[in-house]
Write a protein that holds these residues in place. Structure first.
Motif, PDB file in Angstrom:
ATOM      1  N   LEU A  31       0.731  -1.309  -0.030  1.00 51.08           N
ATOM      2  CA  LEU A  31      -0.040   0.076   0.026  1.00 51.08           C
ATOM      3  C   LEU A  31       0.804   1.307   0.130  1.00 51.08           C
ATOM      4  O   LEU A  31       0.680   2.132  -0.867  1.00 51.08           O
ATOM      5  CB  LEU A  31      -0.887   0.068   1.313  1.00 51.08           C
ATOM      6  N   GLY A  54     -12.204   3.325  -1.553  1.00 52.92           N
ATOM      7  CA  GLY A  54     -10.717   3.955  -2.010  1.00 52.92           C
ATOM      8  C   GLY A  54     -11.350   5.132  -2.464  1.00 52.92           C
ATOM      9  O   GLY A  54     -11.969   5.339  -3.535  1.00 52.92           O
ATOM     10  N   CYS A  55     -10.585   6.335  -1.928  1.00 54.66           N
ATOM     11  CA  CYS A  55     -10.863   7.487  -2.407  1.00 54.66           C
ATOM     12  C   CYS A  55      -9.417   8.364  -2.859  1.00 54.66           C
ATOM     13  O   CYS A  55      -9.706   9.517  -3.561  1.00 54.66           O
ATOM     14  CB  CYS A  55     -11.034   8.332  -1.233  1.00 54.66           C
ATOM     15  N   GLU A  80     -10.976   3.877   3.229  1.00 54.96           N
ATOM     16  CA  GLU A  80      -9.515   4.100   2.595  1.00 54.96           C
ATOM     17  C   GLU A  80      -8.372   3.651   3.595  1.00 54.96           C
ATOM     18  O   GLU A  80      -8.519   4.156   4.805  1.00 54.96           O
ATOM     19  CB  GLU A  80      -9.291   5.550   2.202  1.00 54.96           C
ATOM     20  N   VAL A  97     -10.420  -2.587   2.702  1.00 55.24           N
ATOM     21  CA  VAL A  97     -11.850  -3.234   2.513  1.00 55.24           C
ATOM     22  C   VAL A  97     -11.893  -4.411   3.220  1.00 55.24           C
ATOM     23  O   VAL A  97     -12.732  -4.733   3.342  1.00 55.24           O
ATOM     24  CB  VAL A  97     -11.844  -3.082   0.996  1.00 55.24           C
ATOM     25  N   PHE A 138     -16.805   1.360  -5.960  1.00 50.80           N
ATOM     26  CA  PHE A 138     -15.655   0.676  -5.909  1.00 50.80           C
ATOM     27  C   PHE A 138     -14.671   0.987  -7.095  1.00 50.80           C
ATOM     28  O   PHE A 138     -14.636   0.114  -8.110  1.00 50.80           O
ATOM     29  CB  PHE A 138     -15.931  -0.965  -5.858  1.00 50.80           C
ATOM     30  N   HIS A 143     -11.496   1.521  -9.284  1.00 53.81           N
ATOM     31  CA  HIS A 143      -9.728   1.636  -9.403  1.00 53.81           C
ATOM     32  C   HIS A 143      -9.229   0.883  -8.076  1.00 53.81           C
ATOM     33  O   HIS A 143      -8.195   1.440  -7.942  1.00 53.81           O
ATOM     34  CB  HIS A 143      -9.331   2.487 -10.124  1.00 53.81           C
ATOM     35  N   VAL A 144      -9.861   0.087  -7.705  1.00 54.45           N
ATOM     36  CA  VAL A 144      -9.413  -0.679  -6.338  1.00 54.45           C
ATOM     37  C   VAL A 144      -9.367  -2.100  -6.578  1.00 54.45           C
ATOM     38  O   VAL A 144      -8.408  -2.839  -6.096  1.00 54.45           O
ATOM     39  CB  VAL A 144     -10.339  -0.424  -4.999  1.00 54.45           C
ATOM     40  N   HIS A 176      -6.030  -3.936  -7.396  1.00 48.24           N
ATOM     41  CA  HIS A 176      -4.957  -3.865  -6.199  1.00 48.24           C
ATOM     42  C   HIS A 176      -5.203  -5.147  -5.350  1.00 48.24           C
ATOM     43  O   HIS A 176      -4.289  -5.198  -4.477  1.00 48.24           O
ATOM     44  CB  HIS A 176      -5.196  -2.793  -5.233  1.00 48.24           C
ATOM     45  N   VAL A 177      -6.279  -5.666  -4.979  1.00 43.65           N
ATOM     46  CA  VAL A 177      -6.452  -6.341  -3.857  1.00 43.65           C
ATOM     47  C   VAL A 177      -6.133  -7.765  -4.047  1.00 43.65           C
ATOM     48  O   VAL A 177      -5.927  -8.211  -5.090  1.00 43.65           O
ATOM     49  CB  VAL A 177      -8.100  -6.506  -3.311  1.00 43.65           C
ATOM     50  N   CYS A 234     -13.481 -10.150  -1.946  1.00 43.19           N
ATOM     51  CA  CYS A 234     -13.540  -8.796  -1.801  1.00 43.19           C
ATOM     52  C   CYS A 234     -14.982  -8.269  -2.560  1.00 43.19           C
ATOM     53  O   CYS A 234     -15.645  -7.551  -1.877  1.00 43.19           O
ATOM     54  CB  CYS A 234     -12.663  -8.060  -2.438  1.00 43.19           C
ATOM     55  N   HIS A 256      -0.921  -2.905  -8.818  1.00 41.76           N
ATOM     56  CA  HIS A 256      -1.775  -3.499  -9.565  1.00 41.76           C
ATOM     57  C   HIS A 256      -1.297  -5.232  -9.341  1.00 41.76           C
ATOM     58  O   HIS A 256      -0.360  -5.635  -9.827  1.00 41.76           O
ATOM     59  CB  HIS A 256      -2.071  -3.294 -11.125  1.00 41.76           C
TER      60      HIS A 256
END
Length: 246
Positions: free
Chosen positions: A10, A49-50, A70, A94, A108, A110-111, A114-115, A121, A171
């Motif tokens: 992160l 996610g902000c 976030e 999240v 949700f 562009h997150v 990443h997870v 999720c 990513h």
């Protein structure tokens, strides 16, 4: 992956975004809202996610009840400084977020790329929807015209390869429309709609260098947005709308 390793990922992703203004990203936030706003439900909204808060301020114009989750404190503070006082902010991954509330809208954006466990999720967020609520998932598009050109140039090995910029941003994957729908269905979600946002012939850094100059003005950007409605698989971002029917 351990919590420590996830936090390190992160921190790396946050540092890759920096604080510099990115004209293309800022423009895309507006186009995302234009695409999704007609699909919003009445009721509370959860944003997951902000980043620097561009989308948060736009969502605050639509929702009098807005909660933002976030995990990056730097992003949280930047977004909170720009948002109205009534917006609630929660510092959490999240995957760790828990609440008794249920939301008519969950954004949700562009997150998911990443997870660690995308399906888990999505399943978790689906469980936070109120009856009749909608989950709006937006991800970068593997099949964007700019990525197709990069493959032809030899910059990318194939459309779903992760670029150096992807890796720097943390990513883990890049989606096509069919793979996004497949993950949503594996999560038990009912897919109500899909689409693309903004036909993308150039890479982000090329747009950033040209927006506002003689080559790329508002008319060109609007043309790319309108063309994207006809050619979703060539767009910068793709989206999926999932519903909770009962």
């Amino acid at each position: 992956m351990s919590a420590t390793a996830e936090r390190q990922r992160l921190d790396q992703a946050v540092s890759s975004y920096g604080e510099a203004y990115a004209p293309f990203d800022a423009a895309m936030r507006g186009y995302m809202m234009r695409s999704l706003e007609p699909l919003f439900r009445e009721g509370p909204c959860l944003q997951v996610g902000c980043a620097h808060g561009d989308q948060t301020t736009l969502l605050a114009d639509c929702f009098a009840d807005l909660t933002v989750v976030e995990p990056a404190r730097a992003f949280l503070e930047a977004a909170a400084a720009r948002a109205p006082a009534y917006v609630q902010f929660v510092e959490a991954l999240v995957e760790d977020f828990e609440t008794d509330r249920r939301f008519a809208n969950i954004v949700f954006s562009h997150v998911l790329e990443h997870v660690e466990d995308a399906v888990a999720c999505l399943r978790q967020l689906g469980g936070l929807l109120a009856p009749g609520g909608r989950l709006f998932v937006i991800v970068p598009n593997a099949e964007a015209a700019s990525r197709r050109i990069a493959v032809k140039m030899g910059v990318l090995e194939h459309l779903e390869a992760l670029s150096a910029a992807d890796l720097a941003a943390g990513h883990r994957r890049v989606y096509r429309l069919d793979t996004l729908v497949a993950d949503a269905r594996r999560a038990g979600l009912t897919v109500a709609d899909t689409g693309g946002i903004f036909f993308k012939p150039l890479a982000n850094f090329q747009f950033d260098a040209l927006i506002g100059g003689p080559l790329i003005g508002d008319d060109f950007l609007e043309g790319c947005y309108q063309l994207g409605k006809e050619q979703p698989t060539f767009c910068a971002s793709i989206y999926l709308v999932a519903e909770r029917r009962t």
